[in-house]
Scaffold this active site. Structure first.
Site, mmCIF file in Angstrom:
data_model
loop_
_atom_site.group_PDB
_atom_site.id
_atom_site.type_symbol
_atom_site.label_atom_id
_atom_site.label_comp_id
_atom_site.label_asym_id
_atom_site.label_seq_id
_atom_site.Cartn_x
_atom_site.Cartn_y
_atom_site.Cartn_z
ATOM 1 N N LYS A 1 42.982 -58.617 82.659
ATOM 2 C CA LYS A 1 44.333 -58.936 82.225
ATOM 3 C C LYS A 1 44.224 -59.957 81.122
ATOM 4 O O LYS A 1 43.258 -60.722 81.068
ATOM 5 C CB LYS A 1 45.141 -59.522 83.388
ATOM 6 C CG LYS A 1 46.632 -59.553 83.157
ATOM 7 C CD LYS A 1 47.236 -58.154 83.161
ATOM 8 C CE LYS A 1 48.266 -57.969 84.214
ATOM 9 N NZ LYS A 1 48.543 -56.612 84.582
HETATM 10 N N1 GLU Z 1 50.033 -53.826 82.939
HETATM 11 C C1 GLU Z 1 50.056 -52.685 83.793
HETATM 12 C C2 GLU Z 1 49.650 -53.060 85.196
HETATM 13 O O1 GLU Z 1 49.798 -54.187 85.590
HETATM 14 C C3 GLU Z 1 49.302 -51.516 83.207
HETATM 15 C C4 GLU Z 1 47.849 -51.745 82.923
HETATM 16 C C5 GLU Z 1 47.190 -50.605 82.160
HETATM 17 O O2 GLU Z 1 47.854 -49.627 81.881
HETATM 18 O O3 GLU Z 1 46.012 -50.752 81.839
HETATM 19 O O4 GLU Z 1 49.230 -52.247 85.978
#
Ligand code: GLU
Length: 418
Positions: free
Chosen positions: A107
């Site tokens: 993240k």
């Molecule tokens: N931000 C989204 C999540 O928390 C998607 C992450 C992604 O698509 O890589 O799952």
């Protein structure tokens, strides 16, 4: 001591140790599973429109690289710090493993309110953030995506910036891009569609029909709004909704298409109605069949968990329910919990499809994307139900146990280098 401080990482840590206790993971194996492999902190200077220079703090945390590249969104929000980003990266790992994707979790984020920036400033910050990350990311190292406060346009700027430095177009560096530049059909809708699909599965198990059921949704960003639309398509009545600007409730049902049209134009819920205004503090505790927190983490604490009056708690946000609240919910079997790492996995599942299509330069139609999405979700849902039933544990414990166990098995198979 680690750099991962603050209440959100503390929450991820507590959850992990509960699962590790359940799986009887020895103490000396736990830190290797919990603590992120890498964390990058960068300062991102930009020229503001008024000619001054502003510096924003950015982060990227890569949890583990045991199963392939890391994968996860980039958040632009005032709350972003290394502890929050670290926790979100850890959760991404369990989420990807549960869905069977060949990724570890990651993240990233920038501590900024994106609404305080002009479009030009937002582009400058997005490009500078990606530029600072170039030594640490790559299509086989770490693949970014949208999260709170970021969108398709920002992903296009990320992709363009990375590509300009490589001297060639590298679509597969980022997912959640516009379809025009290698995005996949159905990615923008994926998380919300997945939430509605799983809610239908949960309601099916409870024997409650979707048509005529009532829902409350907290958060009206991409995930909240698509969830509302997808639930409405299944005949569900929306009786409460909120974002950071307004909260509306009406037991007779809100007009979903008017609401979606309003937000399409205004960008926010405020200004939709003067009659249905409600107190946001009490929204989650209102009686309903389906409750969908689709905004921030930690909105359901133990006190709120006691007050919930829903049949299905569908965690579209990451980490909306604290470990203390989980203890309360374990004493409330009448509430069917769809835990976040299952409930909102649709986004990263279709991100995986986007990455695969970009690597192959072979693109699918939307029906294929959505059909495959539902198949992956159905498999994960069935595994969670089976394990929860067999071991007599909560859905969250079952979902996390599957995710943690997969990462642990992979680490054990690969061994410890050197
Ligand atoms: N931000 C989204 C999540 O928390 C998607 C992450 C992604 O698509 O890589 O799952």
């Amino acid at each position: 001591m680690s750099i991962y401080t603050g209440p959100v990482f503390e929450m991820a840590r507590t959850q992990f140790h509960r699962i590790a206790d359940h799986l009887a993971i020895p103490a000396d194996e736990r830190d290797r599973l919990l603590y992120p492999k890498r964390a990058i902190a960068v300062s991102c200077p930009i020229h503001r429109d008024d000619g001054t220079t502003a510096v924003f703090q950015g982060y990227r945390v890569q949890h583990h690289l045991t199963l392939g590249p890391t994968k996860g969104g980039t958040r632009f929000a005032p709350s972003v710090d290394i502890g929050e980003v670290g926790a979100l990266a850890v959760w991404m790992s369990w989420k990807c493993a549960l869905a069977g994707l060949p990724y570890g979790g990651a993240k990233g984020g920038v501590t900024v309110d994106p609404r305080s920036l002009s479009r030009h400033e937002l582009e400058a910050l997005s490009r500078r953030y990606m530029q600072e990350m170039i030594p640490f990311v790559g299509p086989h190292t770490d693949v970014m995506a949208p999260d709170m406060g970021t969108n398709e346009q920002i992903m296009a700027w990320f992709m363009d910036t990375y590509s300009m430095y490589q001297g060639q177009t590298v679509m597969e560096i980022v997912t959640g891009k516009p379809v025009a530049v290698g995005g996949t059909l159905g990615r923008k809708e994926a998380t919300g569609r997945g939430v509605a699909y799983l809610v239908e599965r949960a309601m099916g198990r409870l024997g409650v029909p979707m048509a005529g059921a009532t829902a409350i949704v907290q958060g009206f960003g991409n995930v909240g709004s698509v969830t509302v639309a997808s639930l409405a398509d299944r005949g569900v009545k929306l009786i409460g909704v909120s974002d950071h600007t307004a909260c509306y409730a009406d037991p007779r049902g809100l007009d979903v298409s008017a609401l979606l049209q309003h937000v399409d134009k205004a960008g926010i819920l405020a200004g939709f109605s003067t009659e249905a205004l409600a107190d946001p503090a009490g929204l989650l505790a209102r009686p309903c069949d389906i409750l969908v927190p689709a905004a921030m983490e930690r909105v359901i604490d133990a006190a709120m968990a006691k007050r919930l009056q829903c049949r299905v708690l569908a965690e579209a946000a990451n980490g909306p329910t604290t470990p203390d609240a989980d203890e309360v919910l374990e004493q409330r079997p009448e509430i069917f919990v769809l835990p976040d790492i299952l409930c909102n996995a649709g986004g990263v599942i279709v991100s995986y499809f986007e990455w695969v299509q970009d690597l192959q330069q072979f693109f699918w139609d939307e029906a294929e994307v959505t059909d495959r999405l539902y198949r992956v979700l159905q498999r994960a849902f069935a595994q969670v139900m089976e394990r929860a039933g067999r071991e007599g544990v909560s859905h969250r414990t079952a979902a996390m146990a599957i995710g943690v166990q997969k990462v642990r098995d992979a680490k054990q198979a690969r061994g410890l280098f050197p």
